[in-house]
Design an enzyme around this catalytic site. Sequence first.
Site, mmCIF file in Angstrom:
data_model
loop_
_atom_site.group_PDB
_atom_site.id
_atom_site.type_symbol
_atom_site.label_atom_id
_atom_site.label_comp_id
_atom_site.label_asym_id
_atom_site.label_seq_id
_atom_site.Cartn_x
_atom_site.Cartn_y
_atom_site.Cartn_z
ATOM 1 N NE ARG A 166 -74.555 -25.665 -0.813
ATOM 2 C CZ ARG A 166 -75.090 -26.554 0.010
ATOM 3 N NH1 ARG A 166 -76.387 -26.795 -0.024
ATOM 4 N NH2 ARG A 166 -74.343 -27.183 0.894
ATOM 5 C CB SER A 238 -68.907 -27.491 -0.040
ATOM 6 O OG SER A 238 -69.444 -28.267 0.990
ATOM 7 C CD GLU A 335 -71.414 -24.560 -1.787
ATOM 8 O OE1 GLU A 335 -71.380 -25.781 -1.701
ATOM 9 O OE2 GLU A 335 -71.610 -23.810 -0.820
HETATM 10 N N1 EPU Z 1 -67.335 -38.460 1.334
HETATM 11 C C1 EPU Z 1 -66.164 -39.171 1.167
HETATM 12 N N2 EPU Z 1 -64.985 -38.525 1.346
HETATM 13 C C2 EPU Z 1 -64.920 -37.217 1.671
HETATM 14 C C3 EPU Z 1 -66.109 -36.475 1.831
HETATM 15 C C4 EPU Z 1 -67.320 -37.131 1.648
HETATM 16 O O1 EPU Z 1 -66.172 -40.368 0.876
HETATM 17 O O2 EPU Z 1 -63.802 -36.696 1.814
HETATM 18 C C5 EPU Z 1 -68.604 -39.173 1.210
HETATM 19 C C6 EPU Z 1 -69.266 -39.323 2.593
HETATM 20 O O3 EPU Z 1 -68.827 -40.465 3.255
HETATM 21 C C7 EPU Z 1 -70.729 -39.397 2.241
HETATM 22 C C8 EPU Z 1 -70.822 -38.490 1.011
HETATM 23 O O4 EPU Z 1 -69.516 -38.384 0.457
HETATM 24 O O5 EPU Z 1 -71.071 -40.702 1.856
HETATM 25 C C9 EPU Z 1 -71.370 -37.113 1.345
HETATM 26 O O6 EPU Z 1 -70.539 -36.498 2.307
HETATM 27 P P1 EPU Z 1 -71.117 -35.528 3.451
HETATM 28 O O7 EPU Z 1 -72.298 -36.130 4.111
HETATM 29 O O8 EPU Z 1 -69.984 -35.091 4.284
HETATM 30 O O9 EPU Z 1 -71.725 -34.329 2.666
HETATM 31 P P2 EPU Z 1 -71.227 -33.567 1.378
HETATM 32 O O10 EPU Z 1 -72.064 -33.940 0.206
HETATM 33 O O11 EPU Z 1 -69.772 -33.744 1.240
HETATM 34 C C10 EPU Z 1 -72.925 -31.595 1.698
HETATM 35 C C11 EPU Z 1 -72.860 -30.099 1.685
HETATM 36 C C12 EPU Z 1 -72.316 -29.569 2.993
HETATM 37 C C13 EPU Z 1 -73.225 -30.043 4.113
HETATM 38 C C14 EPU Z 1 -73.290 -31.576 4.074
HETATM 39 C C15 EPU Z 1 -74.287 -32.132 5.056
HETATM 40 C C16 EPU Z 1 -72.560 -29.493 -0.634
HETATM 41 C C17 EPU Z 1 -71.633 -28.968 -1.685
HETATM 42 N N3 EPU Z 1 -72.040 -29.655 0.581
HETATM 43 O O12 EPU Z 1 -71.575 -32.055 1.778
HETATM 44 O O13 EPU Z 1 -72.375 -28.143 2.952
HETATM 45 O O14 EPU Z 1 -72.760 -29.613 5.376
HETATM 46 O O15 EPU Z 1 -73.723 -32.029 2.774
HETATM 47 O O16 EPU Z 1 -75.574 -31.858 4.602
HETATM 48 O O17 EPU Z 1 -73.711 -29.734 -0.920
HETATM 49 C C18 EPU Z 1 -71.154 -26.216 2.362
HETATM 50 O O18 EPU Z 1 -71.976 -26.033 1.472
HETATM 51 O O19 EPU Z 1 -70.182 -25.434 2.548
HETATM 52 C C19 EPU Z 1 -71.264 -27.394 3.189
HETATM 53 C C20 EPU Z 1 -70.357 -27.708 4.101
#
Ligand code: EPU
Length: 339
Positions: A166, A238, A335
């Site tokens: 990012r 995010s 972000e």
């Molecule tokens: N998790 C939780 N609770 C929640 C959300 C997440 O426990 O409410 C846990 C999930 O179970 C998982 C981990 O956190 O073990 C990561 O969650 P997830 O795979 O949903 O991805 P993220 O890290 O929350 C990032 C990006 C997203 C992107 C996803 C998939 C960032 C800031 N966000 O989210 O990007 O779609 O990975 O690659 O890096 C965005 O930038 O707007 C965005 C949506």
Amino acid sequence: MIKVYENRKLRDMNSFGIDVQADRLIEFDSHDELRDLLASDSSLLAGRWAVLGGGNNILFSDDFHGTLFHPVGKKITITHEDDDSIEIHAEAGIEWDNLVDWCVGREVWGAENLSLIPGSVGAAPVQNIGAYGTEVGQSIRSVETLCTDSLTKMTIAAAHCSFGYRESIFKHALRGKTIITAVNFSFSKHPAPKLEYGDLEAETKRLGGPSLQNIRQAVIHIRTGKLPDPKVTGNAGSFFKNPVVGRDVASSLKNRYPDMPVYPAHDPEKVKLAAGWLIDRAGWKGFSNGKAGVHQQQALVLVNLGNATGADILALAHDIQLDVVEKFGVRIDTEVNIF
Ligand code: EPU
């Protein structure tokens, strides 16, 4: 064609749906058109100015007193093609997902995991959009900009864009110094499915195997299940970045919370934690104060539940940041760009 709007309402131009306005908004198609305008009127860059792409990664805390430049050019031009790859020039105003759709329709690989990310092509390199193990910087050859000091075209090769998680040079050294007008991409013709992240492999399998179309549909299905549609509920995806911390910090947290997810970071000395997990575990998921809230399915996403102001969203973000530091000793940065 250049179009100039005075006192432009922005509610329909920011995915949070915040009801603010800009003193002036200028739509432009191409680099040359914008350069000519700026050369003819030096006052346009003299005051406060910024670029507004799709408005999907922005929180307006107030009216914008200044000029917003808004790219609307939507041309895709093939600049080179051979048996292995295709190179294209894409104007900044193209909706990102339309470009992904174009790539999938042409059977070229590299953008499919980034399906349905809201925003414009010009905004994509700024925060190096990423999802499901792919970042846009991996497919970018160069970024074309208008340098606002010299009013000349400056094409920045990907190797000089400082792409990180990012992150890019456009958020730092070139912040406020350039306006992105187009992006040059290179996509491969050789199948290269990347399915390691989360449920992507299982979902792709369920749809019939790792074709480009199936991967795109799998990503769309996973995203729509977790992320609120900004047309229905204002949000900017995010709100926070996943924090990158030292391995020692991560391992002491992991001792306390064995189920805490930990991901590799660009820097091998560090690891990335899941801000969504931290916020969720701190008890914020589904929180609402009537105006602003935390999404039910994904704690990383703050939502406008009605007529929230930018200040309402910021106040909630701040409370969450303080609570996460208190509970886990980890700072989570935004972000979203705050204007
Ligand atoms: N998790 C939780 N609770 C929640 C959300 C997440 O426990 O409410 C846990 C999930 O179970 C998982 C981990 O956190 O073990 C990561 O969650 P997830 O795979 O949903 O991805 P993220 O890290 O929350 C990032 C990006 C997203 C992107 C996803 C998939 C960032 C800031 N966000 O989210 O990007 O779609 O990975 O690659 O890096 C965005 O930038 O707007 C965005 C949506």
